[in-house]
Write a protein that holds these residues in place. Sequence first.
Motif, PDB file in Angstrom:
ATOM      1  N   LEU A   1      19.782   2.341   1.644  1.00  0.00           N
ATOM      2  CA  LEU A   1      19.338   1.978   0.221  1.00  0.00           C
ATOM      3  C   LEU A   1      20.247   0.496  -0.056  1.00  0.00           C
ATOM      4  O   LEU A   1      19.471  -0.555  -0.744  1.00  0.00           O
ATOM      5  N   THR A   2      21.486   0.404   0.129  1.00  0.00           N
ATOM      6  CA  THR A   2      22.241  -0.598  -0.049  1.00  0.00           C
ATOM      7  C   THR A   2      21.595  -1.748   0.545  1.00  0.00           C
ATOM      8  O   THR A   2      22.015  -2.812  -0.031  1.00  0.00           O
ATOM      9  N   THR A   3      21.270  -1.664   1.702  1.00  0.00           N
ATOM     10  CA  THR A   3      20.749  -2.829   2.757  1.00  0.00           C
ATOM     11  C   THR A   3      19.471  -3.350   2.586  1.00  0.00           C
ATOM     12  O   THR A   3      19.108  -3.748   3.715  1.00  0.00           O
TER      13      THR A   3
ATOM     14  N   LEU B   1       0.863  -1.197  -0.187  1.00  0.00           N
ATOM     15  CA  LEU B   1      -0.049  -0.178  -0.019  1.00  0.00           C
ATOM     16  C   LEU B   1       0.923   1.288  -0.095  1.00  0.00           C
ATOM     17  O   LEU B   1       1.604   1.289   0.744  1.00  0.00           O
ATOM     18  N   GLU B   2       0.923   2.076  -1.155  1.00  0.00           N
ATOM     19  CA  GLU B   2       1.834   3.183  -1.091  1.00  0.00           C
ATOM     20  C   GLU B   2       0.954   4.331  -1.549  1.00  0.00           C
ATOM     21  O   GLU B   2      -0.032   4.377  -2.408  1.00  0.00           O
ATOM     22  N   ARG B   3       1.219   5.441  -0.638  1.00  0.00           N
ATOM     23  CA  ARG B   3       0.269   6.518  -0.946  1.00  0.00           C
ATOM     24  C   ARG B   3       0.268   7.429  -2.108  1.00  0.00           C
ATOM     25  O   ARG B   3      -0.320   8.112  -2.335  1.00  0.00           O
TER      26      ARG B   3
ATOM     27  N   ALA C   1       9.516   9.053  -2.851  1.00  0.00           N
ATOM     28  CA  ALA C   1       9.862   9.711  -1.410  1.00  0.00           C
ATOM     29  C   ALA C   1      11.290   9.765  -1.505  1.00  0.00           C
ATOM     30  O   ALA C   1      11.987   9.981  -2.258  1.00  0.00           O
ATOM     31  N   THR C   2      11.753   9.439  -0.060  1.00  0.00           N
ATOM     32  CA  THR C   2      13.152   9.213   0.287  1.00  0.00           C
ATOM     33  C   THR C   2      13.901   8.594  -0.825  1.00  0.00           C
ATOM     34  O   THR C   2      15.014   9.184  -1.078  1.00  0.00           O
ATOM     35  N   THR C   3      13.529   7.441  -1.044  1.00  0.00           N
ATOM     36  CA  THR C   3      14.474   6.757  -2.254  1.00  0.00           C
ATOM     37  C   THR C   3      14.605   7.422  -3.404  1.00  0.00           C
ATOM     38  O   THR C   3      15.617   7.204  -3.745  1.00  0.00           O
ATOM     39  N   ALA C   4      13.889   8.293  -3.776  1.00  0.00           N
ATOM     40  CA  ALA C   4      14.231   8.847  -4.947  1.00  0.00           C
ATOM     41  C   ALA C   4      15.038  10.088  -4.854  1.00  0.00           C
ATOM     42  O   ALA C   4      15.546  10.621  -5.890  1.00  0.00           O
TER      43      ALA C   4
ATOM     44  N   GLY D   1      22.199   8.136  -4.604  1.00  0.00           N
ATOM     45  CA  GLY D   1      22.045   6.974  -5.830  1.00  0.00           C
ATOM     46  C   GLY D   1      23.411   6.282  -5.928  1.00  0.00           C
ATOM     47  O   GLY D   1      23.692   5.755  -6.749  1.00  0.00           O
ATOM     48  N   LEU D   2      23.837   5.742  -4.772  1.00  0.00           N
ATOM     49  CA  LEU D   2      24.923   4.969  -4.667  1.00  0.00           C
ATOM     50  C   LEU D   2      24.758   3.793  -3.709  1.00  0.00           C
ATOM     51  O   LEU D   2      24.198   3.899  -2.619  1.00  0.00           O
ATOM     52  N   LEU D   3      25.340   2.822  -4.252  1.00  0.00           N
ATOM     53  CA  LEU D   3      25.400   1.447  -3.672  1.00  0.00           C
ATOM     54  C   LEU D   3      26.798   1.734  -2.876  1.00  0.00           C
ATOM     55  O   LEU D   3      27.947   1.134  -3.780  1.00  0.00           O
TER      56      LEU D   3
END
Length: 425
Positions: free
Chosen positions: A349-351, A32-34, A40-43, A47-49
Amino acid sequence: MPVYDLAVIGGGIAGLGVFECAGRAGLKAVLLERGAPGRATTAVTSGLLHGGLRYLPYDAGTSWLMCREISRLRRERPDLLTRQAFLWPVYRGERLGLGLVSALHDEYDLFAPLRGARLHARLSPGEAVAVLPGLKREGLLGTVAFDEWRVDVPGLVASLARSAVAAGGELLENARVRALSVRAGSVAAATLEDGREIEARTFVNAAGPWAEEVARLAGAATVRLRLRKGVHLVIGGEPPPHGLIFPGPGGRRIGVYPRLAETWVGPTDEPHDGPPDAASVTAREQEDLRRSLSFVLPDLAARPCRGVVGLRPIPHQAGAAFLLSREHHIFDHAAEGLSNFLTVAGGKLTTYRPMGEDVLASVLGKLGRPAPERAAEGEERGLPWSLVRAGGLAASAGLLSYFAVRRAFAGRGREGWSAFTAEER
Ligand SMILES: Cc1cc2nc3c(=O)[nH]c(=O)nc-3n(C[C@H](O)[C@H](O)[C@H](O)COP(=O)(O)OP(=O)(O)OC[C@H]3O[C@@H](n4cnc5c(N)ncnc54)[C@H](O)[C@@H]3O)c2cc1C
């Protein structure tokens, strides 16, 4: 509507990781995503692993885990990753001298085979300016070159969503959860903005910076976050050929991250009080970032830019901001009388995968199903997990001291851009 095994609230990288793991375990799951997944934060991450270089002096365990995840994703989805060389220039008068920066990279090199990175090398001032045109030469003492991996974040988000849906999961966009109804000591249903009711046997709150808000919908009061605001400058036009690490506002190391047709610079790290939706970029923050950048790459700093903001959803912990653990934490609300409700917060993001696996193990426990197989830890190259973990802070700091002393006696180490780039991994 069916009764799902699992309803995940929040479609950032954390929620998507759980959703994908649930699909692999054969659970009937709904996300369920609003808004739209990963927007959101992920964008607004860098942008690095990355291998957690920043955490190495105090939390080598998290760095190791991040490097292991890079190794896994390089094997499974090499199309999503691009090698990104970074330069770390050291100027006269800086607090961290060239010896200590090199020692830190000596320690980081222990994880280089694991994350598929080339061993670092030192560049002379002339060579650094030659490989990164526009880098300020005045006062430059030397530069360290090292590797990280850039990840295609929208590609990763799409790939996780696709594989979860292919495994039978349902992804509901524009599905904001506005209420959670509790019956007989467990969460029975989530009510969406449009009035739909989603019933499930277990619920996972993966709402990132909004996790406190969502937990409160079920009356859970134990989720406490220490939100840290991160602002990037986004500069259009041709990006520089390599990334850069340099002192940002207040002396905190930040980065220049080349992307396809733009460059991201940041992020800052400041406390955020108040609702997550109130986070914004101030003119002062933007100007401070631009001024810091102008000391190292003045031409880039002179271009027009905009600011973007995100909040790090770090589980509450005491202590200095630069020592906060980036490990994820699972809040089991059974302790508050909600037997089938979990919140996951923190992580990187990496984990996302270990986060998803840990949450799934708890969900399966609640459903009375056997624990799933975990990604094998022993098969990776590098230091054994148990050794890194067991030593904790002492091992991290001890290793750095060892490398600092070794540097003082053993000299400069590998030198030159051609030595750095010649080594293929
Ligand atoms: C500036 C910055 C840079 C970073 N850079 C990196 C990096 O380069 N590499 C790295 O490994 N890590 C990085 N991180 C850390 C990490 O990427 C983030 O912490 C992570 O992306 C957060 O993901 P999340 O899923 O927890 O949160 P989010 O991505 O914010 O996802 C939460 C989701 O929940 C949804 N939601 C909220 N409320 C509701 C509701 N009521 N109903 C339904 N849905 C709801 C939101 O719409 C959102 O999509 C960075 C973090 C920041 C802030």
